[in-house]
Write an enzyme that holds these catalytic residues in place. Structure first.
Site, PDB file in Angstrom:
ATOM      1  N   GLY A  15      20.372  49.722  51.382  1.00 23.76           N
ATOM      2  CA  GLY A  15      20.463  51.307  51.232  1.00 23.76           C
ATOM      3  C   GLY A  15      20.212  51.963  50.127  1.00 23.76           C
ATOM      4  O   GLY A  15      20.456  53.138  49.811  1.00 23.76           O
ATOM      5  N   ARG A  66      16.219  44.867  73.995  1.00 17.45           N
ATOM      6  CA  ARG A  66      15.788  45.791  72.993  1.00 17.45           C
ATOM      7  C   ARG A  66      16.281  47.293  73.854  1.00 17.45           C
ATOM      8  O   ARG A  66      16.670  48.189  73.056  1.00 17.45           O
ATOM      9  CB  ARG A  66      14.491  46.021  72.680  1.00 17.45           C
ATOM     10  N   MET A  91      15.049  47.665  60.206  1.00 18.33           N
ATOM     11  CA  MET A  91      13.927  46.520  60.277  1.00 18.33           C
ATOM     12  C   MET A  91      14.261  46.167  61.961  1.00 18.33           C
ATOM     13  O   MET A  91      14.230  45.028  62.108  1.00 18.33           O
ATOM     14  CB  MET A  91      14.310  45.267  59.376  1.00 18.33           C
ATOM     15  N   ARG A  92      13.889  47.079  62.530  1.00 18.15           N
ATOM     16  CA  ARG A  92      13.596  46.841  64.303  1.00 18.15           C
ATOM     17  C   ARG A  92      12.550  47.443  64.784  1.00 18.15           C
ATOM     18  O   ARG A  92      12.470  48.719  64.518  1.00 18.15           O
ATOM     19  CB  ARG A  92      15.044  46.993  65.033  1.00 18.15           C
ATOM     20  N   ILE A  93      11.785  47.001  65.703  1.00 16.33           N
ATOM     21  CA  ILE A  93      10.857  47.541  66.436  1.00 16.33           C
ATOM     22  C   ILE A  93      11.419  48.491  67.299  1.00 16.33           C
ATOM     23  O   ILE A  93      12.623  47.920  68.175  1.00 16.33           O
ATOM     24  CB  ILE A  93       9.538  46.400  67.108  1.00 16.33           C
ATOM     25  N   LEU A  94      11.104  49.582  67.508  1.00 15.51           N
ATOM     26  CA  LEU A  94      11.749  50.627  68.345  1.00 15.51           C
ATOM     27  C   LEU A  94      11.194  50.418  69.841  1.00 15.51           C
ATOM     28  O   LEU A  94       9.795  50.364  70.128  1.00 15.51           O
ATOM     29  CB  LEU A  94      11.564  51.855  67.828  1.00 15.51           C
ATOM     30  N   ASN A 108       9.265  57.653  59.112  1.00 10.23           N
ATOM     31  CA  ASN A 108       9.527  56.279  58.486  1.00 10.23           C
ATOM     32  C   ASN A 108       8.623  56.411  57.159  1.00 10.23           C
ATOM     33  O   ASN A 108       7.716  57.387  57.075  1.00 10.23           O
ATOM     34  CB  ASN A 108       9.083  55.354  59.456  1.00 10.23           C
ATOM     35  N   HIS A 110       6.516  53.620  54.848  1.00  7.64           N
ATOM     36  CA  HIS A 110       6.106  52.231  54.894  1.00  7.64           C
ATOM     37  C   HIS A 110       5.440  51.940  53.617  1.00  7.64           C
ATOM     38  O   HIS A 110       4.380  52.921  53.027  1.00  7.64           O
ATOM     39  CB  HIS A 110       5.124  52.389  56.315  1.00  7.64           C
ATOM     40  N   SER A 137       3.353  55.092  52.264  1.00 11.06           N
ATOM     41  CA  SER A 137       3.203  56.570  53.233  1.00 11.06           C
ATOM     42  C   SER A 137       4.353  56.971  53.845  1.00 11.06           C
ATOM     43  O   SER A 137       5.209  56.166  54.685  1.00 11.06           O
ATOM     44  CB  SER A 137       2.127  56.035  54.201  1.00 11.06           C
ATOM     45  N   THR A 142       5.207  56.565  66.149  1.00 12.33           N
ATOM     46  CA  THR A 142       4.752  56.828  67.336  1.00 12.33           C
ATOM     47  C   THR A 142       4.958  55.429  67.907  1.00 12.33           C
ATOM     48  O   THR A 142       5.328  54.207  67.236  1.00 12.33           O
ATOM     49  CB  THR A 142       3.362  57.100  67.446  1.00 12.33           C
ATOM     50  N   GLU A 144       2.924  53.103  68.697  1.00 13.26           N
ATOM     51  CA  GLU A 144       2.009  52.050  67.810  1.00 13.26           C
ATOM     52  C   GLU A 144       2.605  51.889  66.599  1.00 13.26           C
ATOM     53  O   GLU A 144       2.781  52.855  65.653  1.00 13.26           O
ATOM     54  CB  GLU A 144       0.442  52.606  67.795  1.00 13.26           C
TER      55      GLU A 144
END
Length: 221
Positions: A15, A66, A91-94, A108, A110, A137, A142, A144
């Site tokens: 955090g 998921r 740390m999870r793909i949405l 986000n 990155h 960035s 989105t 992708e």
């Protein structure tokens, strides 16, 4: 958005980015109203509690898919009635449903100069590619991975002495400056999006958003 932009932060780890967001919110026009994590032991939750912020933890390992996890997470987020959902080391793909539900108010940060070096291990990737610069960035999320419209980038020159570790340390400093500012610009309405084009104060920005260098950031501190 308004001067009382309600922000919910999602995180998975210590955090430090959340701490920067919290430390600077008094000078900006957003308010963190909730912090959620997929890891009950994430230290970021303790940071939030110490700041008097409401927290929720939801262990993804207790869900069969998921999609089922994200549906429950969405329900908990929505109870805070957020104007903006901020990923800060989450740390999870949405899932598709999650991204669609928060489309246009999910951001986000990155650690690369998108569209370069999507995914993990960006610092080593930049070194292996022989890049002259690296950075971070802030972007809209989105479906992708790491591909939404870029709001803001912080850039730094890679030196011959840099390692993945030193790059990470330098980028983190920039992130803790950039992310609160980007949240504020979105919250205050300075940043707008139309047909995936980002504008600042009604002036369209390029595909890499508003850019600021490491040197410029250092001169403001």
């Amino acid at each position: 958005m308004t001067d009382n932009c309600r922000v919910v932060v999602l995180l998975s780890g210590s955090g430090t980015t959340l701490q920067a967001i919290l430390d600077q919110q008094n000078q900006y026009c957003y308010q963190v109203v909730g912090v959620l994590s997929n890891r009950p032991d994430a230290y970021g939750l303790e940071r939030a509690r110490s700041a008097g912020i409401d927290t929720r933890s939801l262990d993804h390992k207790h869900f069969p898919s998921r999609e089922s996890f994200d549906l429950e997470l969405m329900e908990r987020i929505d109870k805070f009635k957020p104007d903006l959902v901020v990923l800060a080391g989450y740390m999870r793909i949405l899932s598709h449903a999650f991204v669609k539900h928060y489309q246009g108010k999910l951001i986000n940060i990155h650690p690369s100069l998108l569209p370069k070096h999507k995914g993990l291990h960006t610092y080593q990737s930049a070194l292996d590619a022989g890049d002259k610069e690296h950075g971070t960035s802030v972007h809209y999320v989105t479906e992708e991975l790491d591909s939404g419209s870029v709001v803001m980038q912080g850039t730094l020159n890679i030196t011959p002495a840099d390692t993945a570790k030193t790059l990470e340390q330098r980028v983190k400093v920039m992130e803790h400056y950039l992310y609160p500012r980007a949240i504020d610009w979105i919250a205050s309405g300075r940043i707008t999006v139309e047909d995936d084009v980002i504008s600042l104060d009604k002036k369209p920005l390029g595909p890499q958003g508003y850019r600021i260098s490491e040197k410029s950031i250092a001169s403001t501190e």
